[in-house]
Write a protein that holds these residues in place. Sequence first.
Motif, short mmCIF file in Angstrom:
data_model
loop_
_atom_site.label_atom_id
_atom_site.label_comp_id
_atom_site.label_asym_id
_atom_site.label_seq_id
_atom_site.Cartn_x
_atom_site.Cartn_y
_atom_site.Cartn_z
N UNK C 99 3.28 10.64 3.46
CA UNK C 99 3.38 9.41 2.67
C UNK C 99 2.20 9.24 1.71
N UNK C 102 3.35 11.38 -1.12
CA UNK C 102 4.54 10.92 -1.84
C UNK C 102 4.27 9.62 -2.59
N UNK C 103 3.48 8.75 -1.99
CA UNK C 103 3.37 7.40 -2.54
C UNK C 103 2.07 7.13 -3.30
N UNK C 268 9.49 3.32 -9.29
CA UNK C 268 10.44 2.71 -8.36
C UNK C 268 10.14 3.13 -6.92
N UNK C 269 9.91 4.41 -6.74
CA UNK C 269 9.72 4.93 -5.38
C UNK C 269 8.46 4.36 -4.73
N UNK C 272 6.56 -0.46 -3.54
CA UNK C 272 6.29 -1.26 -2.35
C UNK C 272 5.07 -0.73 -1.60
N UNK C 273 5.04 0.58 -1.41
CA UNK C 273 3.92 1.17 -0.68
C UNK C 273 2.59 0.84 -1.37
N UNK C 275 1.90 -1.71 -3.27
CA UNK C 275 1.55 -3.13 -3.25
C UNK C 275 0.80 -3.48 -1.96
N UNK C 276 0.99 -2.64 -0.95
CA UNK C 276 0.33 -2.91 0.34
C UNK C 276 -0.46 -1.69 0.78
N UNK C 279 -1.15 -0.27 4.56
CA UNK C 279 -0.23 -0.87 5.53
C UNK C 279 0.60 0.21 6.22
N UNK C 280 1.04 -0.09 7.45
CA UNK C 280 2.00 0.83 8.09
C UNK C 280 3.39 0.20 8.03
N UNK C 281 4.40 1.04 8.08
CA UNK C 281 5.78 0.57 7.92
C UNK C 281 6.62 1.00 9.08
#
Lengths: 114, 344, 281
Positions: C99, C102-103, C268-269, C272-273, C275-276, C279-281
Motif C-alpha cells: 500500500x 500503490x498509494x 482517483x485511486x 482516500x488513502x 487524505x488519511x 491510517x489503517x483500513x
Amino acid sequence: MSKPTTDQVPDGGVVAEDPADHSVWPLWEVFVRSSRGLSHVHAGSLHAPDPAMALRNARDLYTRRNEGTSLWVVPAAEITASDPDAKGGYFESAQGKSYRHATYYTQSEGVPHL
Amino acid sequence: MATHTPQLHAVDAPGEQITAEAQRAADDARLGWERFQELIEQDKRVEPRDWMPNNYRKTLVRQVSQHAHSEIIGMQPEGNWITRAPSLKRKAVLMAKVQDEAGHGLYLYSAAETLGTSRDQMYQQLYTGQAKYSSIFNYPARTWADIGAIGWLVDGAAITNQVPLCRASYGPYGRAMVRICKEESFHQRQGWEILYTLSHGTEEQKQMAQNAVDRFYGPALQMFGPPDDESPNSQQSMAWKIKRFSNDDLRQRFVDMIVPQAEALGLTLPDPDLKWNQKRGHYDYGDLDWEEFFSVVKGTGPLSHQRLAHYRAARDDGAWVREAAAAYAAKQAEADRGSALLRA
Amino acid sequence: MSEALGFTAADSATRISAGEAITPEELRSAGAQADEDTARYALILGDDSLILAQRLGHWISRAPELEEDIALGNIALDLLGHARFFLTYAGTAWGKTEDDLAYFREEDEFRSARLVEQDNGDFAKTIARQLVFSFYAHELYRRLVDSSDQTLAAIADKALKEVAYHQDHAGQWLLRLAGGTDESRQRMQAGLEAVWAYVEELFADVEPTAELAGTGVAVLPSSLRENVMNGLRHLIDQAGLEMPDVKAAFGADRTGRFSEQRGHILTEMQVLARRHPGATW
C-alpha cells in the motif's frame, strides 16, 4: 386446507413455453463435478451466445470458490424431461418392488459376508 | 427448461357441452391443484414443471425478480468505491463482493426464469422503471465507512431475510438462496471488519464509521418491509411457505443480533428508544420513518434516478455487443449445418 | 453455517474452499528479500497489473451482460492479485508495504506502460487492450517461471495460469466481435487501432530490466516481441481483421513520457488513502 372439489381449483397451470426464447442469448444449464470420482451435479443456469462462451461463463460464475474440477454446459432447450410425478404413473412401477433391494432378504442376517 | 405441455386453464364449468378435451384439462388441473396443496402441506418443494396456481407463480416472479433487481442495483453504491478503496486488500475484497452480487442477481434471475418469465423480460421491467428493488440502494455510499455499514447492516439484514428463504417452497428459489447464503457469509463479516478497523483508528475514521451507521441503521431495518399490519401480501406468502417468518419477526431478530455487534464495534445505534425488554426477551426499538420509506419505494429516493440511468446506460452501451455475439453464434451454427450437409 | 441452513453433504455443486495457491500475505511472511534492482523490476511488472486492474474494475456493473460483469471482475481480481505479489516483493527492498507503494508514490514514480493506462473506451477497445496485454503477459510469465529469482519465478507460475485464461477471454471476444455484425466488426478494428501505438513500449529494454536479464533474473522485453506479435497476428488474421498499421508512439521508456491518463487514474485511486496518511483500513 380443505379437500378441493373441481370447482374450487384456482386459476393455474404449468409453464407452456420456454422463456429463454425471448432472450437475445439462449439459456444453458450448468453441471459441475466438484472433485474427481464424483458425478457432475446440476449447479444452475446462465445465458450465453454459444457453447464456448457458455463454458467460459460457467467457469466464471459457478467455480469462483473452487467448486469444480470439470464443467458441462447443456442448452436448456435440449433437455427432455419427464412429466411431474403428479401426472400419472411414471415412477409408480418402482414403488413396491422391495425385492430389488438387499434389505428384502432377511434369512441371511448374521451370515458373514452376505 | 423447455416444456411442451399445453397451458392448462382454470376450470370454469363449461356447461352442458363438456368435450373430452375440456374434461381432461379439468381433471389435470384438479390433480395438479391437489398435488400442489399436498406438497405445501407436507413441506415438500414445488418444482418448475409442476402445476401451480397462477397467483403463486406471480407472487414468486415478483419476489424473486425484485430480489434479483436489488442485487443488480446494489452493485452500484459499492461499485462506486472500487476505484478508491484505501488499500489493495480492501480493493480486492470489494471487487469480489460486488462481483458476487452480479452472480447472485444471475442465480435469482435463473430461478425466476423457471417460472416462465425470461431474463430479458425482467431486465425490461427494471429498465423501464416498472420493477421495484430494495429501496436502500437508492441511498448514496458517501464515504468509505458506508462500505462497512452496507456490509454489516445491509448485508446483515439481507442474510437474516435470506436464511429462512433457503427453505422456500419453490425449489429453484430455495436452491438459489442456499448458494447465495453460502457466498454471502463473507460479506457481512468484511463489512463489520471495515467498521471495526475504522472505529479503532483515528478520531476522523471513527467519526466516519459512526456517521455511516447513523445513516444506514433506519433504512436497513426497513429492508424487512412494512410492519406486518401494512403488508398485505405477507400472509398469503407465508401460507404458501414462500416466506417463513413475518417482516416484524425478522426485523426483531435482526435488531437483537446487531445490538451486541454494535457494542463490540464501539459504535452507537442511532435509536434513543433502543433498550432491552426483559419481559419480551427482545430489544425494543423506536418507530421508523415509514413515510420516507414508501416515498423512496415509489421512486423519490435520493439516487433513484441516478441508479436507473446507470443501469440503462450499461444496457444501452452493451446492446451492440450482445447482438454481435448472437449474430456470430447464428453464423457459426449456419456454417456447421452447411458442413454437415456437405458431409452427408 | 451449513448446518444451520440444512445443507446436505451430497450437494457437491456448492462445496466451496479457498484453494491452496500462494497469497500476497504469505509472500510477505515468507521473508524473501528483494535487492534494489530486482525491486525496481518488480515495480514495473506490478504497476502494469495494478493500473490495468484499476481500469477493469470500472467495468463491474457496466458490462454488456451480467455474465461479462463477472468475467471482467475475475480478470481484474487476478491482475490485482499479481500486482499485490509484485509490489509486496518490491517493498521488501525498502521496508515498504504494497500500500505504501500503490498509494504514496507520485505520478512520475510509477512505471506502468501507456497501454494499460488507456481509458476503457467501448467494450471493443477494452478487449483490444486485454488482447495485447494478455498475450504479452503470457509470454513474459512463461519465461519468467525460469527466473533465477525464486520469488519472481513463483509469482510467474501462479500468474501464468491465470493470464492464459485472460488470453482466451480476449481471443474469444475478438472472434465474436470481428465476426458478429458490421458495427461490431468496425468497433473491434477501431479498438485495435486505438491501442496499437502503445504496443511497442512493452518490448522496450528499459533499465533495470535489461541488466537483470543478463543475470537471469528478468526477461529481456525485446525478446518477447516476436512470439507476442506472431500470436496476435495469427489471431487477428483468423478473425478476419487487419493488423493495424499504426506507428509506435515515441518515448517508450515507461518513465518520463507516460500518458496523461496516469495522473487521473492515480488521483482517483489514491485520494482516500492520502487524505488519511498513516491510517489503517
